[in-house]
Design a protein around this motif. Structure first.
Motif, PDB file in Angstrom:
ATOM      1  N   SER A  97       1.085  -1.278  -0.057  1.00 55.87           N
ATOM      2  CA  SER A  97       0.157   0.293   0.267  1.00 55.87           C
ATOM      3  C   SER A  97       0.938   0.878   0.147  1.00 55.87           C
ATOM      4  N   LYS A  98      -0.198   2.100  -0.158  1.00 59.90           N
ATOM      5  CA  LYS A  98       1.337   3.615  -0.646  1.00 59.90           C
ATOM      6  C   LYS A  98       1.525   4.155   0.815  1.00 59.90           C
ATOM      7  N   PHE A 151       3.469  11.263  -2.869  1.00 59.79           N
ATOM      8  CA  PHE A 151       2.144  12.188  -2.175  1.00 59.79           C
ATOM      9  C   PHE A 151       1.820  13.451  -3.286  1.00 59.79           C
TER      10      PHE A 151
ATOM     11  N   SER B  34       1.212  18.719   6.522  1.00 58.30           N
ATOM     12  CA  SER B  34      -0.333  18.159   6.617  1.00 58.30           C
ATOM     13  C   SER B  34      -1.190  19.001   7.125  1.00 58.30           C
ATOM     14  N   THR B  78       4.196  15.155   3.682  1.00 64.02           N
ATOM     15  CA  THR B  78       3.234  14.187   4.071  1.00 64.02           C
ATOM     16  C   THR B  78       4.194  12.397   4.088  1.00 64.02           C
ATOM     17  N   HIS B  79       4.494  12.617   3.334  1.00 61.75           N
ATOM     18  CA  HIS B  79       4.712  11.475   2.920  1.00 61.75           C
ATOM     19  C   HIS B  79       5.701  10.745   4.093  1.00 61.75           C
ATOM     20  N   SER B 125      -5.762   4.992  10.499  1.00 62.22           N
ATOM     21  CA  SER B 125      -7.075   6.166   9.945  1.00 62.22           C
ATOM     22  C   SER B 125      -6.409   7.033   9.209  1.00 62.22           C
ATOM     23  N   THR B 126      -5.300   7.665  10.327  1.00 56.72           N
ATOM     24  CA  THR B 126      -5.180   8.587   9.488  1.00 56.72           C
ATOM     25  C   THR B 126      -3.891   8.923   8.235  1.00 56.72           C
ATOM     26  N   LYS B 128      -3.830   6.422   6.277  1.00 55.54           N
ATOM     27  CA  LYS B 128      -4.595   6.404   4.781  1.00 55.54           C
ATOM     28  C   LYS B 128      -5.390   7.597   4.081  1.00 55.54           C
ATOM     29  N   SER B 129      -6.212   8.310   5.475  1.00 54.23           N
ATOM     30  CA  SER B 129      -6.405   9.485   5.034  1.00 54.23           C
ATOM     31  C   SER B 129      -5.600   9.961   4.171  1.00 54.23           C
ATOM     32  N   SER B 131      -3.602   9.477   2.711  1.00 52.92           N
ATOM     33  CA  SER B 131      -2.675   8.683   1.443  1.00 52.92           C
ATOM     34  C   SER B 131      -3.638   8.772   0.379  1.00 52.92           C
ATOM     35  N   GLU B 132      -4.572   9.057   0.609  1.00 51.05           N
ATOM     36  CA  GLU B 132      -5.905   8.673  -0.668  1.00 51.05           C
ATOM     37  C   GLU B 132      -5.362  10.268  -1.174  1.00 51.05           C
TER      38      GLU B 132
END
Lengths: 152, 132
Positions: A97-98, A151, B34, B78-79, B125-126, B128-129, B131-132
């Motif tokens: 996954s990313k 990203f 972020s 972010t990354h 969850s943070t 993942k969001s 990463s969207e």
């Protein structure tokens, strides 16, 4: 038989017998459609270092040296290759996954910065895997840039 | 009279110049990488109890500080932030953090099962969001 001869016979017998124990070396797979280098534009200088210094343990394209077929060394090589692939397998990069890619790139920076990777025992046997300061910087900068681009 | 006019104009332009200079100097407000990142209170409480001592920018624990600073997480790109969040979740899942040696001396810092779930859920969850 003298005592010396008996001891030597036993040693030789043991060395022969342990060759019969399977080392469980992970299989080599040459063509990997989810490979990092196959699916991304990675600068030659970086892919060269990854291939030379990491791919034997962190991909399915392991090149086993001759001593990897002789116990007990074969056991060590098998273990490092198996654990190395479990932790990070560049041949299966695109399946991550990313989030896991970002984590792994961060780990690569950490491991290379601290000099923990490539494993020092590997470098003893593979001098071409020894990373210079500029090699390390190159890998670290690449890992950071590559992560950032994921990203964008 | 002329003098006053001249002085006023000089003052006026000086003020304009100062103002102009001011705006010119002011950096564009430092946009956190972020902007949507924040740590909810219940998670922050766990961090304060069990992690913050080693993982903040003034920590004496050099290795811990180098790897992770909770007070500067939001400044990461972010990354990097996603990578750290994934690592946090992994280390909690595998009981790597807080370090076992530390828990021997400070058993009260051990995370309960509920705290672990809360922390892991938040981190994942943070991540993942983002990463969207």
């Amino acid at each position: 038989m003298s005592k010396g001869k008996i001891i030597w016979s036993i040693i030789i017998a043991v060395v022969i017998i342990i060759q019969l124990i399977p080392s469980g070396k992970p299989d080599v797979i040459e063509s990997n459609k989810n490979d990092l280098l196959v699916n991304n534009h990675i600068p030659d200088s970086v892919s060269h270092i990854l291939k030379n210094a990491c791919y034997d343990c962190h991909s399915n394209e392991t090149i086993y040296p001759w001593y990897a077929y002789i116990a007990p060394v074969s056991w060590l090589v098998s273990r490092d290759t198996k654990i190395g692939r479990e932790n990070l397998n560049f041949s299966e990069w695109e399946l991550l996954s990313k989030m896991d890619k970002a984590k792994m790139l961060d780990e690569i920076v950490d491991e290379v910065e601290s000099g923990a990777m490539p494993m020092s025992i590997y470098v003893v046997m593979h001098p071409e895997a020894k990373l210079s300061m500029s090699d390390r910087d190159m890998i670290m900068n690449w890992a950071d840039d590559f992560g950032e681009k994921l990203f964008e | 009279m002329k003098k006053y006019v001249l002085i006023s104009i000089a003052l006026f332009s000086a003020i304009l110049f100062l103002n102009f200079n001011n705006t010119d100097n002011s950096q564009p407000a430092k946009t956190p990488a972020s902007p949507e990142f924040s740590i909810p209170d219940d998670v922050q409480q766990i961090i304060d109890n069990s992690c913050y001592g080693c993982h903040n920018s003034d920590s004496k624990n050099k290795k811990g500080k180098m790897k992770l600073k909770f007070d500067e997480l939001g400044d990461l790109k972010t990354h990097k932030l996603v990578g750290k969040l994934a690592k946090i979740s992994e280390d909690i899942k595998e009981d790597e953090m807080p370090p076992k040696k530390f828990l021997k001396n400070y058993p009260e810092s051990e995370l309960t099962a509920e705290q672990k779930d809360l922390f892991i859920n938040w981190a994942e969850s943070t991540a993942k969001s983002l990463s969207e």
